[in-house]
Motif scaffolding. Structure first.
Motif, PDB file in Angstrom:
ATOM      1  N   ASP A 185      -6.550  -2.448   2.525  1.00  8.54           N
ATOM      2  CA  ASP A 185      -5.328  -1.979   3.319  1.00  8.54           C
ATOM      3  C   ASP A 185      -3.800  -2.276   2.859  1.00  8.54           C
ATOM      4  O   ASP A 185      -3.664  -3.101   2.893  1.00  8.54           O
ATOM      5  CB  ASP A 185      -6.120  -1.587   4.182  1.00  8.54           C
TER       6      ASP A 185
ATOM      7  N   ILE B 218      -1.027  -1.857   4.632  1.00 11.28           N
ATOM      8  CA  ILE B 218      -1.123  -2.112   6.310  1.00 11.28           C
ATOM      9  C   ILE B 218      -1.659  -3.429   6.559  1.00 11.28           C
ATOM     10  O   ILE B 218      -0.695  -4.794   6.682  1.00 11.28           O
ATOM     11  CB  ILE B 218      -1.274  -1.607   6.844  1.00 11.28           C
ATOM     12  N   GLN B 219      -2.752  -3.744   6.495  1.00 14.90           N
ATOM     13  CA  GLN B 219      -3.743  -4.938   6.734  1.00 14.90           C
ATOM     14  C   GLN B 219      -3.352  -5.908   6.155  1.00 14.90           C
ATOM     15  O   GLN B 219      -3.286  -7.325   5.648  1.00 14.90           O
ATOM     16  CB  GLN B 219      -5.079  -5.289   7.149  1.00 14.90           C
TER      17      GLN B 219
ATOM     18  N   ALA C  28      -0.453  -6.493   4.751  1.00 12.38           N
ATOM     19  CA  ALA C  28       1.519  -7.060   4.879  1.00 12.38           C
ATOM     20  C   ALA C  28       1.164  -7.906   6.484  1.00 12.38           C
ATOM     21  O   ALA C  28       1.818  -8.843   6.805  1.00 12.38           O
ATOM     22  CB  ALA C  28       2.032  -5.965   5.440  1.00 12.38           C
ATOM     23  N   VAL C  29      -0.170  -7.214   7.277  1.00 13.50           N
ATOM     24  CA  VAL C  29      -0.179  -7.809   8.634  1.00 13.50           C
ATOM     25  C   VAL C  29      -0.385  -9.039   7.967  1.00 13.50           C
ATOM     26  O   VAL C  29      -0.343 -10.485   8.994  1.00 13.50           O
ATOM     27  CB  VAL C  29      -1.629  -7.750   9.456  1.00 13.50           C
TER      28      VAL C  29
END
Length: 211
Positions: free
Chosen positions: A109, A111-112, A114-115
């Motif tokens: 994912d 977003i995950q 990137a975090v």
């Protein structure tokens, strides 16, 4: 699948036993314990450390690498982030004792990812910033002592002689390996690394002690 503890012991105040016992109290058990002693996390890359290189050779997909915190991997931002990403690409899970962080390459994912990458960058940046702040404070303390006329301030007495320093310097110019230089000079690999990292500082330390 194996679980590894990697510890880096860079000062006399740190110990392998402390890092291992802290990890065990947090519930970790280990198949392998690997440690580098007296090696700078700022100037010596993970792959260039004697045991760090061995760790790179041993880790396989599905293994877990435990460290007290990311600063044990190093205090160089680029090196730490590159190391963690390399291990994740191999399928290795990295876990920290402090803050109970887990980093792996399992998620797809964006977003995950990137975090996760932002957290890695933040922790690696913090490790380098702390090291630089400590170094600046040490320099300020030395300068203050000298400004007050404390000419006797010499720092730690070198663990090598003038002859050994000359031997190391000569062999480094010939591109001999650290292990070969250590054997030829009678010094530890860690001492050779310190001279290699900053020969000017090594020379200055000898002069300060009249050696």
């Amino acid at each position: 699948m194996a679980t590894f503890l990697y510890a880096r012991v860079s000062t006399s105040e740190q110990t392998l036993d402390h890092q291992q016992s802290q990890a065990e109290k947090a519930g970790f058990t280990f198949d392998h314990v690997i440690a580098d002693h007296g090696v700078s996390g700022m100037s010596v890359l993970m792959k260039d450390r004697p045991e760090g290189k061995r760790l790179f050779d041993m880790l396989r997909a599905g293994d877990t690498l435990v460290v007290r915190w990311v600063d044990r991997l190093g205090r160089n931002y680029a090196d730490v982030t590159d190391t963690i990403r390399e291990f994740m690409r191999r399928g290795v899970v990295i876990r920290t004792v402090i803050n109970s962080m887990t980093f792996d390459g399992a998620t797809a994912d964006p977003i995950q990812m990137a975090v996760r990458d932002a957290m890695i960058a933040f922790m690696a940046g913090t490790a380098q910033a702390q090291a630089e702040a400590t170094k600046d404070a040490q320099k300020a303390g030395i300068a203050n002592a000298r400004d007050k006329g404390n000419d006797s301030y010499k720092g730690r007495k070198p663990s090598y002689t003038r002859e050994q320093y000359t031997t190391v310097a000569d062999l480094l110019r010939k591109s001999d390996s650290v292990s070969e230089i250590a054997q030829a000079s009678g010094l530890t690999r860690q001492t050779v690394y310190r001279i290699k990292e900053d020969p000017a500082a090594a020379e200055k330390a000898l002069a300060a002690w009249g050696l």
